[in-house]
Design an enzyme around this catalytic site. Sequence first.
Site, PDB file in Angstrom:
ATOM      1  N   ALA A  81       0.843  -1.187   0.000  1.00  0.00           N
ATOM      2  CA  ALA A  81       0.000   0.000   0.000  1.00  0.00           C
ATOM      3  C   ALA A  81       0.882   1.242   0.000  1.00  0.00           C
ATOM      4  O   ALA A  81       2.098   1.159   0.171  1.00  0.00           O
ATOM      5  CB  ALA A  81      -0.927  -0.019   1.210  1.00  0.00           C
ATOM      6  N   GLN A  83       1.550   3.518   2.084  1.00  0.00           N
ATOM      7  CA  GLN A  83       2.373   3.717   3.274  1.00  0.00           C
ATOM      8  C   GLN A  83       2.968   2.398   3.786  1.00  0.00           C
ATOM      9  O   GLN A  83       3.153   2.198   4.991  1.00  0.00           O
ATOM     10  CB  GLN A  83       1.559   4.393   4.375  1.00  0.00           C
ATOM     11  CG  GLN A  83       1.326   5.874   4.145  1.00  0.00           C
ATOM     12  CD  GLN A  83       2.596   6.691   4.293  1.00  0.00           C
ATOM     13  OE1 GLN A  83       3.570   6.288   4.916  1.00  0.00           O
ATOM     14  NE2 GLN A  83       2.596   7.887   3.692  1.00  0.00           N
ATOM     15  N   SER A  84       3.344   1.523   2.879  1.00  0.00           N
ATOM     16  CA  SER A  84       3.868   0.204   3.250  1.00  0.00           C
ATOM     17  C   SER A  84       5.186   0.296   4.015  1.00  0.00           C
ATOM     18  O   SER A  84       6.171   0.861   3.531  1.00  0.00           O
ATOM     19  CB  SER A  84       4.080  -0.631   1.983  1.00  0.00           C
ATOM     20  OG  SER A  84       4.834  -1.794   2.267  1.00  0.00           O
ATOM     21  N   ASN A  85       5.208  -0.292   5.216  1.00  0.00           N
ATOM     22  CA  ASN A  85       6.456  -0.420   5.969  1.00  0.00           C
ATOM     23  C   ASN A  85       7.404  -1.396   5.282  1.00  0.00           C
ATOM     24  O   ASN A  85       8.617  -1.187   5.259  1.00  0.00           O
ATOM     25  CB  ASN A  85       6.171  -0.912   7.387  1.00  0.00           C
ATOM     26  CG  ASN A  85       5.362   0.078   8.192  1.00  0.00           C
ATOM     27  OD1 ASN A  85       5.739   1.233   8.339  1.00  0.00           O
ATOM     28  ND2 ASN A  85       4.227  -0.371   8.724  1.00  0.00           N
ATOM     29  N   ALA A  87       7.656  -2.010   2.095  1.00  0.00           N
ATOM     30  CA  ALA A  87       8.271  -1.364   0.930  1.00  0.00           C
ATOM     31  C   ALA A  87       9.417  -0.459   1.366  1.00  0.00           C
ATOM     32  O   ALA A  87      10.512  -0.476   0.792  1.00  0.00           O
ATOM     33  CB  ALA A  87       7.215  -0.566   0.162  1.00  0.00           C
TER      34      ALA A  87
END
Length: 339
Positions: A81, A83-85, A87
Amino acid sequence: MNSTSSPSLDLSRFPRRTLLDGPTPIQHLARLSARLGGADIYVKREDLTGLGGGGNKLRKLEFLIGEALARGADTVITVGARQSNHARLTAAAAARVGLRCELVLTRTVPRFDHDYLENGNVLLDALFDARVHDLPGTANALQFAEERANELRAQGRNVYVCPLGGSSPVGCLGYADCAAEIVAQSHTQNLAFDRIVVPNGSGGMQAGLVAGFVAMGLDPSCIAAFTVLGRAAHTYPLTLEKANQTVQLIDPSLRVSDDAISIDEAQLGPGYGIPTENMRATVRLMASTEGLLLDPVYSGKAFAGLVENVSTGKYPVGQKILFVMTGGLPGLFAYRNEF
């Protein structure tokens, strides 16, 4: 979680690139435990990992990046998503080991404010020099990632694709390893945890912990999750499948029983990444009582479930509860307007 000796887990045959600086500490939340007046609460500080702002995904990435390097990859692509941690930490890990990184981020969460779209993890993705592909929430991110990987391969690049949350069986080995770490620390600190509580997003952390317990000959029924991504009926079979795939990587003769996976959807609210009043109250409670910061998407919701279960007596006086605190601090800045 009791055993007379400390079992161990040998994962040395799997390619691995060290990204953590050692075991993360287990800490007692004495003030919060006293305030709630129920079970004793401890936290496993997975947020205290230095690379890329820290967080639990680094454990998975040790094995994923290890496999990528073993295959001679020069580029890693993953999905998530906005705000992916995962990623963000994939980009940081790629920078650490010298791989190019591309992130396929979908606008899955219905938030359109500037902080969510451009601050938090997204700001850090750019600092780590990742190329970001910004897709609508309806897009098939993994399909896009595979198509992009094929484009790059046609240009002569060697590309490794990570799934959502890094939650492939290889990635889940990171949390099988964490299970062994928790068991070793429990013996060293003379602690016997009645329950280990985790958030469940893509399922990899819970699956890995369960697989690790099964591989060590321990009862995994003490591991309980609060889902933050999908309904329990959807999350349960996916997590069970990942747990079985992971334990069979370790030992093909082993199997995870159907009752080893416990998932509670009570804190999910309207859906993934959508704040709830319980989450907001719990983030404030933890910060004001213990000076610790929960993220609004994963640990905030899961810890809200733990607090509720302590407050109602489901986790009664005399029990010791370990919460795996996953990190995700940059998410607080993306959700600034909620606080």
